[in-house]
Structures are given as structure tokens and as C-alpha cells.
Design an enzyme around this catalytic site. Structure first.
Site, mmCIF file in Angstrom:
data_model
loop_
_atom_site.group_PDB
_atom_site.id
_atom_site.type_symbol
_atom_site.label_atom_id
_atom_site.label_comp_id
_atom_site.label_asym_id
_atom_site.label_seq_id
_atom_site.Cartn_x
_atom_site.Cartn_y
_atom_site.Cartn_z
ATOM 1 N N ARG A 186 0.844 -1.210 0.000
ATOM 2 C CA ARG A 186 0.000 0.000 0.000
ATOM 3 C C ARG A 186 0.873 1.252 0.000
ATOM 4 N NH1 ARG A 186 -2.330 2.405 4.361
ATOM 5 N NH2 ARG A 186 -2.353 0.479 5.572
ATOM 6 N N TYR B 30 -16.648 16.413 -15.235
ATOM 7 C CA TYR B 30 -17.092 15.009 -15.250
ATOM 8 C C TYR B 30 -18.174 14.775 -14.178
ATOM 9 C CZ TYR B 30 -16.786 9.952 -14.943
ATOM 10 O OH TYR B 30 -17.085 8.614 -14.919
ATOM 11 N N ASP C 253 -8.202 18.112 -15.205
ATOM 12 C CA ASP C 253 -8.487 16.737 -15.594
ATOM 13 C C ASP C 253 -8.141 16.669 -17.085
ATOM 14 O OD1 ASP C 253 -9.704 14.408 -16.554
ATOM 15 O OD2 ASP C 253 -11.337 14.498 -15.089
ATOM 16 N N LYS D 197 -9.198 5.429 -19.770
ATOM 17 C CA LYS D 197 -9.531 5.858 -21.126
ATOM 18 C C LYS D 197 -8.321 5.679 -22.048
ATOM 19 C CE LYS D 197 -13.225 6.813 -18.833
ATOM 20 N NZ LYS D 197 -13.497 8.123 -18.239
HETATM 21 C C1 PLP Z 1 -14.012 8.573 -16.993
HETATM 22 C C2 PLP Z 1 -13.610 9.915 -16.506
HETATM 23 C C3 PLP Z 1 -13.342 10.146 -15.152
HETATM 24 C C4 PLP Z 1 -13.520 9.066 -14.089
HETATM 25 O O1 PLP Z 1 -12.597 8.043 -14.252
HETATM 26 P P1 PLP Z 1 -12.841 6.530 -13.725
HETATM 27 O O2 PLP Z 1 -11.601 5.866 -14.145
HETATM 28 O O3 PLP Z 1 -14.081 6.040 -14.379
HETATM 29 O O4 PLP Z 1 -12.997 6.614 -12.251
HETATM 30 C C5 PLP Z 1 -12.928 11.405 -14.769
HETATM 31 N N1 PLP Z 1 -12.799 12.394 -15.674
HETATM 32 C C6 PLP Z 1 -13.067 12.220 -16.983
HETATM 33 C C7 PLP Z 1 -12.912 13.367 -17.912
HETATM 34 C C8 PLP Z 1 -13.479 10.975 -17.442
HETATM 35 O O5 PLP Z 1 -13.755 10.819 -18.741
#
Ligand code: PLP
Length: 381
Positions: free
Chosen positions: A46, A98, A170, A195
């Protein structure tokens, strides 16, 4: 070293011990200590693990920061950042962030006394005017989802710097290959590695990168005490996926651009939202801060009936939430990402019943264009 080389050689990809061509999956919770008298680099997974360390060094190297932490999801990464703020602090965020972040803010942070104001992210005056004496950070996402609106990163950073505020972005939609916010003065970069970075729709993961040692220490603490670090097998898979990020983005972005130009000319399509189209209102700003328009676009058909006919007829893209996979992904915000948003509010945001989002995969461009063309023809005019 350029990015495509850095993806293969820019971090500890090879195992020092054995020469193995990929860093091994160190499947262990604890590490045998040489002596109980002294500390050693790895003691408990961890706190730190060599497989996770390799991934963290990899993303840091590509994003251009010195420090990174890997989390069990994008939301794990976002929580670690946002839970670093304290009761009484105020944050300013773009209103189209998001959905999960929005929920975290409204349903958790506000409960702990962290206040948040939302602004129209494209309007710099709104960012400036939202700042209060207790504001600590500005949080943005560009391009936004699902309308791909553009925020001027450099201008938001300079507004933040006037008041000594932290800037957080982000960067999921652009990836570090297309947009490098740390170079533009942003303090913390977050990714849903689920993604494009992983790219194969088979892992959920998140990353935070910074060049600020104090922030790095804070994020490491959150990773440790919230316990939301990424498991070693998933770390290995993300590294495996990340090696081809450059090649995948090249193909996907090229197709996305061709598809946007194609859709813009079709009579069944009312609007195309893609920041790589010169007609996009944020085009000039986006060109300044990113390499190209990316691999995600949205477009608007006449109504829900048209959407249903089109989605039934399309053969290659899978209908799904998420984005950034090798396969093209078609999403319908009205029943997916924006299902919880009241109709009136949703429409005010421009998320109409005719809107579809397409994350373009690495299929042959001509095949995608052909498939979209035949599906558009199935719409009853
Ligand atoms: C999918 C996404 C998230 C969240 O990510 P997870 O891996 O599903 O927790 C946050 N920001 C954006 C822009 C996203 O497309």
C-alpha cells in the site's frame, strides 16, 4: 527524447535484476526486510510497490512532472486531490466537469464544509469573479464533456497565480501526448487512465502528476491513507497499454478529424462539436494549447428518433459509456452520462435528445466513414 521514444525508454521499463523486457508484476503485500533495525525502499505494497513505481515514473516522464501516483480509478485520483482541501476552503470549478466529480463535490465535499462555485469555463471573467478570500484552487477540464468546449488554460493559470491559487486539470480527453498542462503552469494533472492511456477498455485506473514536491507528498499521503492505490496487475496492464499510446492517438485523431469534416457536410447532422474543426468557437485557443483536436467528437441529429435509427444501423462503434478504447465507442449522453440531470438543465447545457458522442478507435478510417455514412442514410428524413 521525444514522447514516442519516452513511452518505451523514458522510465524503468526493464527489470534491473533479471533484464526482463517488462517490469515484473511484484505480486506481494509485504517485503522481507534485510534487517528489522532499518527501513528499506519497499516494505508494504500500500505504501509502495516496484510495479506501481514503474507506472508512476512512466506517466510522470510523459506528462513532464517529477512526481506521480497511481489510483484504483480516475475517481480515486480525483478524490485524493480534492480531499486534500479542508473545511472552510473554497474551490472554483468549470460547470461541465465530469459527472462523478460533480457528485463527489456535491454529495461529499460540501458535507465536509468544502465550498465550491461553478462557472462557465469558457468565460474568464466568471473565473476571476468567483474567487473569494478563502478560495484555494481552480479546477478545469478542457475539452469539456460532451460538448468539447475549450477553456484557455494559460489564462486560467494566470488568474490563479494573481491570487496564489493552485490550478488542477483533468486531462483525460487530451492525454499527455496532446496537451501538457504542467508546461502551461498547471500544478496538478489528473487522468482517468481507464480511457486513452490504457486504451483497451479492460482496466479502471487513475493517475495524478505534479512537479510540486509539497503537493506530491500530500497526494502520496492521500494514496496511502485512503487506500485507493492501483493493484499491481492493473499497473502492469496500464504500462502495457501506454507503450502504444502515441500510435493509437495518431490513428484515432486522424480518423476523428476526417469524421468531423465528413459529418459537418451531412444534411442529417445539425451540429458537430470537435475542437479540431476551424468552425469550433474554441479552435484558436485549443490550437495554442494542444497538438490536435483529439479523438472524441459529438454531433447532433434532429431528434431522439433519428438517434435511435442511427444507433441501430451503425455496425462498428460499440454503444457504451466510456471512451478512449481501441474500438470506437458511441455514447448517448441523454440516457448515459447525463441521465441524472433534469431535462431542462440538460437542454440548457446543450445536451439535447439528438446529441451523440463518438470516441474514435483505431479502426481503418475508411471503414468508419463508410459505416457512419450508411447509418446516416437509415435515418428517415
Ligand atoms: C471517466 C472519466 C473520469 C472518471 O474516471 P474513472 O476511471 O471512471 O474513475 C474522470 N474524468 C473524466 C474526464 C473521465 O472521462
Amino acid at each position: 527524447m521525444r514522447d514516442n521514444t519516452r513511452l518505451i525508454h523514458g522510465y524503468e521499463v526493464f527489470d534491473e535484476q533479471t533484464g526482463a523486457s517488462s517490469i515484473p508484476i511484484y505480486q506481494c503485500s509485504t517485503f522481507k526486510q534485510t534487517s528489522i533495525r532499518q527501513d528499506q525502499p519497499y516494505t508494504y505494497s500500500r505504501f509502495g510497490n516496484p510495479t506501481r513505481r514503474a507506472l508512476e515514473e512512466g506517466i510522470a516522464s510523459i506528462e513532464g512532472g517529477r512526481f506521480a501516483s497511481a489510483f484504483s480509478s480516475g475517481m480515486g485520483a480525483i478524490s485524493a486531490v480534492l480531499l486534500s482541501f479542508s473545511r472552510g476552503d473554497h474551490l472554483v470549478m468549470g460547470k461541465s466537469i465530469y459527472g462523478g466529480t460533480f457528485q463527489l463535490v456535491n454529495e461529499v465535499l460540501q458535507r465536509f464544509g468544502i465550498k465550491v462555485s461553478f462557472v462557465d469555463e469558457t468565460d474568464l471573467d466568471q473565473w476571476r469573479q468567483a474567487i473569494r478570500p478563502n478560495t484555494k484552487a481552480l479546477y478545469l477540464e478542457t475539452p469539456s464533456n460532451p460538448l468539447l468546449q475549450i477553456t484557455d488554460i494559460t489564462s486560467v493559470v494566470s488568474i490563479a497565480k494573481e491570487s496564489q491559487l493552485t490550478t488542477i486539470i483533468d486531462n483525460t480527453f487530451m492525454t499527455p501526448l496532446l496537451q501538457k498542462p504542467l508546461e502551461l503552469g498547471v500544478d496538478l494533472v489528473i487522468h482517468s487512465a481507464t480511457k486513452f492511456i490504457n486504451g483497451h477498455s479492460d482496466v479502471v485506473a487513475g493517475l495524478v502528476v505534479t512537479d510540486d514536491p509539497e503537493w506530491a507528498e500530500q497526494i502520496k499521503l492521500q494514496q496511502k491513507v485512503l487506500g485507493s492505490m492501483l493493484g499491481v496487475e492493473d499497473c502492469w496492464l496500464i504500462m502495457r497499454g501506454m507503450k502504444t499510446l502515441g500510435l493509437r492517438m495518431q490513428q484515432s485523431c486522424q480518423s476523428a478529424e476526417a469524421i468531423s469534416h465528413f459529418l459537418a457536410k451531412q444534411p442529417q447532422v445539425r451540429n458537430v462539436y470537435y475542437p479540431g474543426l476551424p468552425s469550433h468557437p474554441g479552435y484558436a485557443i485549443h490550437q495554442k494549447q494542444a497538438k490536435n483536436g483529439g479523438a472524441v467528437l459529438s454531433f447532433e441529429l434532429a431528434n431522439q428518433q433519428a438517434v435511435y435509427s442511427f444507433a441501430d444501423a451503425v455496425k462498428l462503434p460499440i454503444a457504451a459509456v466510456s471512451l478512449g478504447g481501441v474500438e470506437s465507442i458511441l455514447s448517448y449522453p441523454v440516457t448515459m452520462s447525463h441521465a441524472c440531470v433534469p431535462k431542462e438543465e440538460r437542454e440548457k447545457q446543450g445536451v439535447t435528445e439528438g446529441l451523440l458522442r463518438l470516441s474514435v478507435g483505431i479502426e481503418e478510417t475508411e471503414d468508419l466513414l463508410g459505416d457512419l455514412a450508411q447509418a446516416l442514410e437509415k435515418i428517415d428524413q
